[in-house]
Motif scaffolding. Structure first.
Motif, PDB file in Angstrom:
ATOM      1  N   LEU A  19       0.790  -1.176   0.102  1.00  0.00           N
ATOM      2  CA  LEU A  19       0.011   0.060  -0.145  1.00  0.00           C
ATOM      3  C   LEU A  19       0.902   1.244   0.228  1.00  0.00           C
ATOM      4  O   LEU A  19       1.821   1.367   0.864  1.00  0.00           O
ATOM      5  CB  LEU A  19      -0.853   0.014   1.328  1.00  0.00           C
ATOM      6  N   THR A  20       0.444   2.159  -0.806  1.00  0.00           N
ATOM      7  CA  THR A  20       1.651   3.288  -1.013  1.00  0.00           C
ATOM      8  C   THR A  20       0.619   4.537  -0.981  1.00  0.00           C
ATOM      9  O   THR A  20      -0.629   4.503  -1.265  1.00  0.00           O
ATOM     10  CB  THR A  20       2.203   3.229  -2.429  1.00  0.00           C
ATOM     11  N   VAL A  21       1.261   5.595  -0.690  1.00  0.00           N
ATOM     12  CA  VAL A  21       0.399   7.067  -0.515  1.00  0.00           C
ATOM     13  C   VAL A  21       1.640   8.090  -0.799  1.00  0.00           C
ATOM     14  O   VAL A  21       2.701   8.004  -0.651  1.00  0.00           O
ATOM     15  CB  VAL A  21      -0.038   7.418   0.612  1.00  0.00           C
ATOM     16  N   PRO A  22       1.068   8.974  -1.712  1.00  0.00           N
ATOM     17  CA  PRO A  22       2.111   9.956  -2.082  1.00  0.00           C
ATOM     18  C   PRO A  22       2.778  10.727  -0.864  1.00  0.00           C
ATOM     19  O   PRO A  22       4.084  10.943  -0.904  1.00  0.00           O
ATOM     20  CB  PRO A  22       1.540  11.015  -2.778  1.00  0.00           C
TER      21      PRO A  22
ATOM     22  N   ARG B  43      -3.196  -3.548  -9.678  1.00  0.00           N
ATOM     23  CA  ARG B  43      -3.357  -2.077  -8.606  1.00  0.00           C
ATOM     24  C   ARG B  43      -4.448  -1.673  -8.700  1.00  0.00           C
ATOM     25  O   ARG B  43      -5.143  -1.840  -9.579  1.00  0.00           O
ATOM     26  CB  ARG B  43      -2.353  -1.321  -8.991  1.00  0.00           C
ATOM     27  N   ALA B  44      -4.906  -1.012  -7.545  1.00  0.00           N
ATOM     28  CA  ALA B  44      -6.196  -0.268  -7.231  1.00  0.00           C
ATOM     29  C   ALA B  44      -6.027   0.692  -6.736  1.00  0.00           C
ATOM     30  O   ALA B  44      -5.007   1.045  -5.586  1.00  0.00           O
ATOM     31  CB  ALA B  44      -7.347  -1.081  -6.670  1.00  0.00           C
ATOM     32  N   HIS B  45      -6.793   1.936  -6.635  1.00  0.00           N
ATOM     33  CA  HIS B  45      -6.590   3.184  -6.197  1.00  0.00           C
ATOM     34  C   HIS B  45      -7.971   3.519  -5.268  1.00  0.00           C
ATOM     35  O   HIS B  45      -9.082   3.095  -5.601  1.00  0.00           O
ATOM     36  CB  HIS B  45      -6.531   4.342  -7.275  1.00  0.00           C
ATOM     37  N   TYR B  46      -7.850   4.378  -4.114  1.00  0.00           N
ATOM     38  CA  TYR B  46      -8.934   4.802  -3.380  1.00  0.00           C
ATOM     39  C   TYR B  46      -8.337   6.374  -3.027  1.00  0.00           C
ATOM     40  O   TYR B  46      -7.219   6.553  -2.223  1.00  0.00           O
ATOM     41  CB  TYR B  46      -9.010   3.893  -2.260  1.00  0.00           C
ATOM     42  N   LYS B  47      -9.274   7.440  -3.052  1.00  0.00           N
ATOM     43  CA  LYS B  47      -8.885   8.682  -2.856  1.00  0.00           C
ATOM     44  C   LYS B  47     -10.019   9.226  -1.975  1.00  0.00           C
ATOM     45  O   LYS B  47     -11.298   9.031  -1.818  1.00  0.00           O
ATOM     46  CB  LYS B  47      -9.095   9.428  -4.218  1.00  0.00           C
ATOM     47  N   ILE B  48      -9.523   9.845  -0.800  1.00  0.00           N
ATOM     48  CA  ILE B  48     -10.256  10.625   0.222  1.00  0.00           C
ATOM     49  C   ILE B  48      -9.925  12.151   0.176  1.00  0.00           C
ATOM     50  O   ILE B  48      -8.784  12.576   0.192  1.00  0.00           O
ATOM     51  CB  ILE B  48      -9.716  10.207   1.629  1.00  0.00           C
ATOM     52  N   PHE B  49     -11.117  12.702  -0.310  1.00  0.00           N
ATOM     53  CA  PHE B  49     -11.030  14.248  -0.716  1.00  0.00           C
ATOM     54  C   PHE B  49     -12.309  14.706   0.094  1.00  0.00           C
ATOM     55  O   PHE B  49     -13.302  14.407  -0.410  1.00  0.00           O
ATOM     56  CB  PHE B  49     -10.851  14.443  -2.130  1.00  0.00           C
ATOM     57  N   PRO B  50     -12.402  15.838   0.714  1.00  0.00           N
ATOM     58  CA  PRO B  50     -11.181  16.635   1.130  1.00  0.00           C
ATOM     59  C   PRO B  50     -10.846  15.510   2.565  1.00  0.00           C
ATOM     60  O   PRO B  50     -11.507  15.177   3.138  1.00  0.00           O
ATOM     61  CB  PRO B  50     -11.676  17.798   1.442  1.00  0.00           C
ATOM     62  N   ALA B  51      -9.393  15.719   2.597  1.00  0.00           N
ATOM     63  CA  ALA B  51      -9.056  14.874   3.999  1.00  0.00           C
ATOM     64  C   ALA B  51      -9.287  15.898   5.262  1.00  0.00           C
ATOM     65  O   ALA B  51      -8.953  17.073   5.305  1.00  0.00           O
ATOM     66  CB  ALA B  51      -7.521  14.749   3.789  1.00  0.00           C
ATOM     67  N   ARG B  52      -9.848  15.165   6.180  1.00  0.00           N
ATOM     68  CA  ARG B  52     -10.028  15.776   7.462  1.00  0.00           C
ATOM     69  C   ARG B  52      -9.238  15.205   8.713  1.00  0.00           C
ATOM     70  O   ARG B  52      -8.609  13.786   8.393  1.00  0.00           O
ATOM     71  CB  ARG B  52     -11.476  15.770   7.872  1.00  0.00           C
ATOM     72  N   PHE B  53      -9.135  15.804   9.735  1.00  0.00           N
ATOM     73  CA  PHE B  53      -8.426  15.344  10.862  1.00  0.00           C
ATOM     74  C   PHE B  53      -8.682  13.972  11.113  1.00  0.00           C
ATOM     75  O   PHE B  53      -8.075  13.051  11.786  1.00  0.00           O
ATOM     76  CB  PHE B  53      -8.247  16.245  12.162  1.00  0.00           C
ATOM     77  N   ALA B  54     -10.198  13.721  11.295  1.00  0.00           N
ATOM     78  CA  ALA B  54     -10.916  12.334  11.426  1.00  0.00           C
ATOM     79  C   ALA B  54     -10.062  11.115  10.465  1.00  0.00           C
ATOM     80  O   ALA B  54     -10.395   9.892  10.821  1.00  0.00           O
ATOM     81  CB  ALA B  54     -12.138  12.323  11.478  1.00  0.00           C
ATOM     82  N   ASP B  55      -9.729  11.595   9.522  1.00  0.00           N
ATOM     83  CA  ASP B  55      -9.061  10.683   8.366  1.00  0.00           C
ATOM     84  C   ASP B  55      -7.538  10.067   8.897  1.00  0.00           C
ATOM     85  O   ASP B  55      -7.137   9.340   8.225  1.00  0.00           O
ATOM     86  CB  ASP B  55      -8.889  11.370   7.215  1.00  0.00           C
TER      87      ASP B  55
ATOM     88  N   ILE C 159      -1.200  -2.470  -4.598  1.00  0.00           N
ATOM     89  CA  ILE C 159      -0.316  -3.046  -5.631  1.00  0.00           C
ATOM     90  C   ILE C 159      -0.101  -4.459  -5.164  1.00  0.00           C
ATOM     91  O   ILE C 159       0.685  -4.609  -4.190  1.00  0.00           O
ATOM     92  CB  ILE C 159       1.103  -2.465  -6.082  1.00  0.00           C
ATOM     93  N   VAL C 160      -0.275  -5.528  -5.974  1.00  0.00           N
ATOM     94  CA  VAL C 160      -0.307  -6.742  -5.665  1.00  0.00           C
ATOM     95  C   VAL C 160       0.820  -7.486  -6.779  1.00  0.00           C
ATOM     96  O   VAL C 160       0.882  -7.076  -7.837  1.00  0.00           O
ATOM     97  CB  VAL C 160      -1.431  -7.354  -5.814  1.00  0.00           C
TER      98      VAL C 160
END
Length: 730
Positions: A29-32, A80-92, A47-48
């Motif tokens: 699992l990766t994140v920028p 591979r697969a992608h999942y995006k959280i927007f807008p990101a909040r402190f609870a995330d 990514i698998v």
């Protein structure tokens, strides 16, 4: 041929199964960036890496988790697969991972921590944006895109000082509400809020919210206080104080005028109020006008000075403390001697009793003239009173009476004596003084018609003590003294001892003298002698001495035990002695009788034993006689025939036998090397014989002497028997 085709068809599925074998090598699992600003996006990529037995397409199931809770899942043929959280909040903020399922197999990535920095800006709103003084502002601060728990901080912004702050914690909601009061002088209010959050991943504080404005409407103006009196106010002038205010609309306001803490006048629902009075010196001071509506209160003050028209009158007495029937004169005057109307008044009662409308007053004083006197003066309607003067008329004290609180003229040493002294007549305060002999003990001042109580502790023994008391007040007569009172001091019993003669042991039937002695105590003394566990005393006597002797006669076994003595006197304290043990023993003649009885018993027992032993020995000798005679005859004949080296002497009626096997054994066998000489024992036996072939016509008695000789040699023992019998013995 058909069989071959069938085999090929059956073999094809197994070949296909072998071609679809996979293994999941790795899931990542990766994140920028693991730190993201609040409001930005979090882009997660799973990514698998899969190994296959052949090249074929297959579906992968991608599952995204946050803090072990499923967020999102999708299916793809890609690696591979992608999942995006927007807008990101402190609870995330939290720990993320992904899992991949393929061909019945599953594998998960490592955990990835993502931190969202900052909070979104909260939103502040006011329930009302226009209020009047005395009301409250209700504010609501909200974080619509964040999750609780929160701490909301509300601020009332002030231009010239630090803001007023209120905090409120909210655990379940993303908003909170508070109230701020609108105070006097508030016109335009400015409010702001911020949000704070604390969690396991950290703590953050938001940017300040928007500024909310609230307009305040003044319900009434600041009150105005004015005086319609002359500029220089003198006693007797009229005072008019007026308080006014302006109402924004019809409000039910309350208006009042007060001086110091005293409310002089008040009204409700009016915009003005007046206070009027005739000026006196007492009107000097600070006046306040106050207007109230709900929580709003506005005040205005002013100071008024009143000049004195004339001074307070002064009352002067000839005496303040005087004897009964003595002359009393009172004079009233004013400094500067202005013309005034005077009157003299006596209190109580509270309103006073008018004695005379004049500046002076004279009477022959009596006791009931005691009281407070004032002088009253009046000029131009202004009335003033002098300071009160206390006049006390004293009647002389009567002869005091001295008494004891418990009505007893006796007391115990070490206790406290309570004495009362009282004069039945006389004007208080009265001073009472107690004397013991010529020594002053104490003085008590009584301010009412009651007695004085004295306490005197008796610490030394003195059989008789003389007391008297004196009474006096402010009357000019001399002190009065009571009659003398004699108090008898009683010493309690102390140091008691108890003994006896003889001490401890007494012969049965004998006498004993008990002696009880007291070391200290006033006479007479009551003596009692008890036996332990008995309620009734064995002896009682009251004596004018500190000792007593009691003789108890003819003691028996029942009189044995423990005894004690008790002593008491008028001190009402009973003292007990130690326990004395008395034993009753046998008399001398009883001991002698018992000794004789014991000796007689011993003698009888010895005689019986001797008789029994003699009887037993006779029985043993009869047996020896019979056995010895038979053995001797046989031994003699055998020895004559064998020709052994033994000698035998035969005498008429007697025989001498030597036999090493005789049944009669020596009682003194050789037990050591000390026995050098032979020991001889003789035994006399009476034997009764009869002829077994004839009728028992004749009886005879044979005497057998058995001589046992012991020699100290190695060959054994030589035994010799000699039998002496009657001439008819066989």
């Amino acid at each position: 041929m058909y069989f071959a085709v069938l085999v090929i068809l059956l073999h094809c599925p197994s070949l296909k199964a072998q071609d679809s074998v996979i293994t999941i090598n790795k899931v990542e699992l990766t994140v920028p960036s693991q730190k993201v600003k609040n409001g930005m996006s979090i882009e997660l990529t799973c990514i698998v890496d899969i190994s296959k037995s052949a090249s074929f397409w297959m579906q992968h199931a991608f599952l995204f988790y946050k803090d072990d809770s499923l967020l999102y899942n999708t299916t793809s043929e890609q690696d591979r697969a992608h999942y995006k959280i927007f807008p990101a909040r402190f609870a995330d903020s939290g720990s993320y991972k992904c899992s991949v399922k393929a061909n019945g197999k599953i594998k998960s990535s490592d955990d990835l921590d993502v931190q969202v920095e900052g909070l979104s800006q909260p939103k502040l709103t006011a329930l009302k944006t226009e209020l009047k003084e005395g009301e409250v502002v209700t504010l609501r601060c909200e974080e619509p895109e964040e999750k609780p728990p929160f701490i909301f901080v509300f601020k009332k912004l002030l231009s010239s000082q630090l803001p007023q702050v209120k905090k409120k914690q909210e655990l379940k909601e993303n908003f909170a509400s508070v109230e701020f009061p609108v105070e006097e002088g508030d016109r335009i209010l400015r409010f702001q809020c911020i949000a704070q959050v604390n969690s396991a991943v950290g703590s953050e504080t938001s940017e300040p919210s928007n500024v909310t404005l609230v307009t305040v409407v003044e319900p009434f103006s600041h009150p105005k206080l004015t005086s319609k009196s002359p500029r220089n106010i003198t006693e007797g002038d009229k005072i008019d104080i007026v308080c006014t205010t302006i109402l924004a609309r019809e409000y039910e306001i309350e208006i009042l005028i007060q001086k110091d803490r005293r409310i002089l006048n008040s009204a409700r629902g009016q915009n003005s109020l007046t206070y009027s009075a005739i000026a006196t010196v007492e009107n000097n001071g600070n006046y306040t006008c106050k207007v109230e509506l709900g929580r709003v209160s506005k005040t205005t003050s002013m100071h008024i000075v009143v000049e004195e028209l004339f001074a307070k009158p002064i009352l002067t007495p000839s005496l303040t403390d005087l004897d009964e029937n003595q002359r009393l004169s009172l004079w009233c005057h004013i400094n500067g001697s202005p013309k005034a109307n005077f009157s003299i008044i006596k209190r109580p009662p509270e309103n006073g009793v008018l004695l005379k409308t004049s500046s002076n007053f004279t009477i022959q004083a009596q006791v009931n003239d005691t009281g407070s006197y004032v002088c009253r003066a009046e000029i131009k309607g202004i009335i003033k009173e002098s300071n009160p003067v206390q006049i006390t008329v004293y009647a002389p004290v009567s002869e005091p009476v001295l008494s004891v609180a418990n009505s007893s003229t006796e007391m115990v040493l070490g206790e406290t004596l309570f004495l009362r002294c009282q004069s039945m007549s006389g004007t208080p305060p009265i001073n009472y003084t107690l004397f013991r002999g010529n020594r002053l003990i104490h003085t008590i001042t009584v301010f009412n018609n009651t007695y004085a109580e004295f306490r005197d502790r008796q610490t030394k023994l003195n059989n008789l003590r003389e007391y008297r008391c004196e009474a006096s007040n402010r009357h000019s007569h001399e002190k009065r003294s009571s009659y003398k009172m004699n108090i008898t001091v009683i010493a309690p019993i102390r140091n008691i001892s108890f003994g006896s003669l003889p001490h401890g042991e007494v012969e049965d039937g004998g006498d004993i003298n008990f002696l009880c002695i007291v070391g200290e105590g006033s006479l007479p003394i009551d003596f009692r002698i008890f036996k332990q566990n008995d309620q009734k005393p064995l002896f009682y006597e009251s004596k004018m001495e500190t000792r007593v002797v009691w003789q108890k006669k003819s003691l028996s076994k029942q009189d044995a035990g423990k005894y004690f003595c008790e002593a008491s006197n008028r001190a009402r304290v009973t003292v007990r002695s130690n326990l004395l043990t008395v034993k009753v023993i046998l008399a001398s003649w009883q001991k002698g009788f018992i000794a004789l009885f014991v000796l007689a018993v011993i003698a009888i027992a010895a005689s019986g034993f001797w008789w029994y032993w003699r009887k037993k020995e006779k029985g043993n000798n009869e047996y020896l006689l019979f056995s010895g005679s038979t053995a001797a005859t046989n031994s003699t004949s055998e020895k004559l025939e064998s020709g052994q080296n033994h000698y035998t002497e035969l005498y008429p009626g007697s025989g001498y036998i030597e036999d090493s096997e005789s049944p009669v054994k020596s009682t003194g066998e050789n037990k050591g090397s000390d026995h050098e000489s032979a020991e001889v024992e003789y035994t006399e036996v009476e034997v009764s014989t009869s002829d077994p072939y004839k009728a028992p016509v004749k009886k005879g008695t044979d005497t057998v002497y058995s001589e046992i000789r012991k020699a100290n040699n190695d060959s054994g023992e030589n035994r010799h028997s000699r039998i002496e019998g009657s001439p008819d013995a066989t």
